[in-house]
Design an enzyme around this catalytic site. Structure first.
Site, PDB file in Angstrom:
ATOM      1  N   SER A 114       0.980  -1.288   0.131  1.00 32.90           N
ATOM      2  CA  SER A 114      -0.074  -0.093  -0.117  1.00 32.90           C
ATOM      3  C   SER A 114       0.904   1.070   0.076  1.00 32.90           C
ATOM      4  O   SER A 114       1.700   1.311  -1.065  1.00 32.90           O
ATOM      5  CB  SER A 114      -1.003  -0.049   1.313  1.00 32.90           C
ATOM      6  OG  SER A 114      -1.901   0.718   1.236  1.00 32.90           O
ATOM      7  N   HIS A 171      -7.466  -5.392  -0.550  1.00 33.23           N
ATOM      8  CA  HIS A 171      -6.159  -4.583  -0.532  1.00 33.23           C
ATOM      9  C   HIS A 171      -5.220  -5.303   0.002  1.00 33.23           C
ATOM     10  O   HIS A 171      -4.121  -4.716   0.029  1.00 33.23           O
ATOM     11  CB  HIS A 171      -6.672  -3.197  -0.190  1.00 33.23           C
ATOM     12  CG  HIS A 171      -5.526  -2.157  -0.057  1.00 33.23           C
ATOM     13  ND1 HIS A 171      -5.090  -1.756  -1.595  1.00 33.23           N
ATOM     14  CD2 HIS A 171      -4.847  -1.420   0.639  1.00 33.23           C
ATOM     15  CE1 HIS A 171      -4.251  -0.903  -1.337  1.00 33.23           C
ATOM     16  NE2 HIS A 171      -4.053  -0.634  -0.231  1.00 33.23           N
ATOM     17  N   ASP A 218      -9.792  -4.943  -5.804  1.00 31.22           N
ATOM     18  CA  ASP A 218      -8.957  -4.081  -4.765  1.00 31.22           C
ATOM     19  C   ASP A 218      -9.996  -2.909  -4.870  1.00 31.22           C
ATOM     20  O   ASP A 218      -9.858  -2.019  -5.872  1.00 31.22           O
ATOM     21  CB  ASP A 218      -7.819  -4.039  -5.058  1.00 31.22           C
ATOM     22  CG  ASP A 218      -6.952  -3.132  -3.967  1.00 31.22           C
ATOM     23  OD1 ASP A 218      -7.733  -2.500  -3.105  1.00 31.22           O
ATOM     24  OD2 ASP A 218      -5.676  -3.281  -3.841  1.00 31.22           O
TER      25      ASP A 218
END
Lengths: 391, 249
Positions: free
Chosen positions: B77, B227, B199
């Site tokens: 991320s 995610h 996602d």
């Protein structure tokens, strides 16, 4: 029977029901939830995922916490989220999900129940608001106390000729004002007065006594530089209130610095205060107790002990309050004590006032338990012979 | 040496399902960003950590202090972009870069789809400021006990994505308002981009964009949802990383 239509019960139940595939795609949804959202069945079935119904914050939370937890545990209960309705407005909800598994234990789909949490959210916002107010009040109070504490101490400590001076005050509690005090000030063209004391107790009464003690000592030494006489004055002033609930006594060391050809002569008067430490230029540490002195303000006629000794080049005199001696390195550990202090200072000597105070300040930070305020003050005479230009 | 860096709202526990697999072939280094997990929150600096560069400096300082060489940095991320900044600063230190569900810019702009509108992100930051309940009470674990599988509850409640609320709010702002698209083209170390097929935070277009911008990078799309594929598809995620690590030895 009244409730024999299961479809009607599903659609019209007072909570939202939604079933999704494992990737989140909505497979079945009831009329209650559709009504809350403002969508038609066609808008969502097979077209939206559960996370599409959430606000952005909710989606992020769903991705990083909700979905992984559900996958691992097979269920998740009562999580507060917000739905984003078709018209863009938000609806606070509480969400519970379970994974439905087949006979072989393989996950098949996710069943989710959604409760309207508007009332609860409003109530929580009130609680939150109250907590924020309480936090702000506490901060204000702490600021006030720190300011008040600061006002009881000198802004800067002057340094008599050829000396360095330094002081430090440690507040044990941000919520209660402490009762330690110190000062160093010129008495006349050549002599200087200094003191460090500790009023018993904490709080406003102690702070008031602290202010009275500081001003009484400065006033008394301005008229009569005999330190014992000044302490006797302070005793008289504090003892006047001995029947009052706000009465406090204190321990204090008061000293007078008088210049000599090589340095200064120090005369100390003490009432019940721990022994100042003299760190000599040759590296030795000598306690200079005012043995026999009693507390100030607690007795009609206190005993006040005095002693006189020289401060020679390279010497450092350290005054401190007993919070330093009572500090502990951990739960159940011994108090630091005078012996340990003396050993600690022996490793510093010879030193200067700023170096000694800074070393002691670092020492304070290592203590686990420091329940009392600690005041530190040091005076050191520069090493080497006096400059000829000085009088 | 494989260095695993967690993303926003999480801590190093995020990696717990893949560390064993990765540990079979190389040493694995885990850490918590300042403000997350069991980090020293006093190390947080509102100036230094006002940009992702500050976090990249933290990464480089860890590498320097531990004298790490040939590091394969795996960033999830927002940490993917922290990794990009770190390898651009000191490329010699790194043997490879793995970007797991990266996003160089979360906000849609002309010619670029980040997945969120500016209003979306403002709403997110607002909701954090107003103590959005999912994140409330210091984003503490909201993990309920599971009587059938007590070992899970224990594992999770021990520490699952703990974060200091003040720092987390600032980190959210830094994360979701950042735009580091221009830094991608400067990457000179071998790079693998891993994304999930589905996602909600970093849509597949974003992964493809990142892959296009970095010279010689490869893109792996996992048949995974969410995610956090290291949680939802740990085996596939670990295998993709391990294969990349094996090539770099």
């Amino acid at each position: 029977m009244l409730e024999d239509n299961i479809d009607d019960l599903y659609d019209g139940s007072p909570c939202g029901n939604v079933s999704t595939l494992l990737d989140g795609t909505i497979a079945k949804i009831n009329a209650t939830l559709l009504g809350w959202l403002g969508y038609t069945r066609e808008d969502v079935i097979g077209r939206k995922r559960f996370s599409d119904l959430l606000t952005v914050g909710g989606r992020l939370y769903h991705e990083t916490h909700f979905a992984p937890t559900l996958q691992m545990q097979g269920e998740i209960n009562g999580v507060a989220l917000e739905l984003r309705r078709a018209d863009g407005s938000r609806l606070p909800v509480l969400v519970t999900s379970v994974v439905k598994t087949g006979s072989d234990g393989q996950p098949l789909l996710i069943r989710t129940t959604v409760f309207d949490a508007r009332e609860r959210r409003a109530y929580e916002n009130e609680l939150l608001h109250a907590r924020q107010e309480a936090d702000a009040e506490r901060e204000r109070l702490r600021g006030l106390i720190a300011g008040l504490q600061h006002s009881l101490l000198p802004d800067t400590l002057p340094a008599p000729p050829r000396t360095q001076t330094s002081a430090y005050y440690h507040m044990a509690s941000a919520d209660r004002i402490g009762g330690d005090f110190y000062d160093l000030y010129p008495l006349d063209a050549s002599r200087w007065g200094f003191f460090l004391g500790d009023v018993c107790g904490k709080g406003l009464a102690a702070a008031a006594t602290t202010a009275a003690a500081r001003h009484t000592l400065r006033t008394a030494t301005a008229y009569d530089p005999d330190p014992a006489a000044a302490l006797a004055h302070l005793n008289t002033v504090l003892y006047q209130d001995h029947r009052s609930r706000s009465h406090r006594h204190c321990t204090v060391i008061l000293g007078i610095l008088t210049p000599t050809p090589t340095g200064y002569s120090i005369t100390l008067a003490g009432g019940g205060h721990p022994a100042p430490m003299l760190l000599r230029a040759d590296g030795t540490v000598e306690p200079r107790p005012t043995t026999g002195g009693t507390i100030i303000g607690g007795l009609r006629t206190p005993r006040i002990a005095t002693r006189t000794f020289p401060l020679e080049p390279g010497d450092t005199l350290i005054l401190y309050s007993d919070g330093l001696l009572e500090a502990r390195s951990g739960l159940g550990a011994e108090q630091f004590g005078e012996e340990s202090l003396q050993e600690f200072l022996a490793r510093l000597a010879p030193t200067t006032a700023p170096a000694a105070v800074s070393a002691l300040t670092e020492l304070l930070a290592t203590f686990q338990r420091l329940d009392d305020d600690v005041a530190l003050m040091a005076v050191s005479l520069d090493a080497g012979p006096p400059a000829h230009t000085r009088a | 040496m494989v260095m695993l860096a967690h993303g926003f709202g999480c801590d190093q526990n995020m990696w717990r399902h893949i560390t064993a697999t990765l540990g079979e072939q190389s040493r694995v280094l885990l850490f918590d960003h300042v403000g997350a997990g069991r980090s020293d929150v006093t190390a947080w600096d509102s100036d230094r950590h006002a940009t992702l560069d500050g976090y990249a400096r933290d990464v480089l300082e860890i590498c320097r202090d531990l004298d790490l060489r040939d590091v394969i940095f795996v960033g999830h991320s927002v940490s993917a972009m922290i990794g990009v900044l770190a390898v651009n600063e000191q490329p010699d230190r790194f043997a490879g870069l793995v970007l797991l569900t990266p996003s160089p810019c979360y906000i849609d702009e002309e010619g670029y789809r980040g997945g969120f509108t500016r209003d979306d992100i403002d709403e997110l930051l607002d909701s954090l400021d107003s103590n959005y309940l999912g994140w409330s009470a210091s984003m503490a674990p909201m993990i309920m006990g599971n009587p059938d599988r007590p070992e899970l509850g224990e594992e999770l409640t021990a520490s699952f994505c703990r974060a200091d609320p003040t720092i987390a709010k600032a980190f959210a702002r830094v994360t979701f308002l950042s735009d580091h698209r221009a830094d991608l083209a400067r990457v000179r170390v071998p790079t693998l981009v891993i994304q999930s097929a589905i996602d909600a935070i970093a849509p597949p277009e974003v992964g493809a964009y990142v892959n296009d911008q970095i010279t010689g990078s490869r893109l792996v799309t996992l048949d995974a949802t969410g995610h956090c594929p290291q949680l939802s598809a740990p085996q596939a995620t670990a295998q993709a990383i391990a294969a990349f690590v094996a090539e770099r030895r």
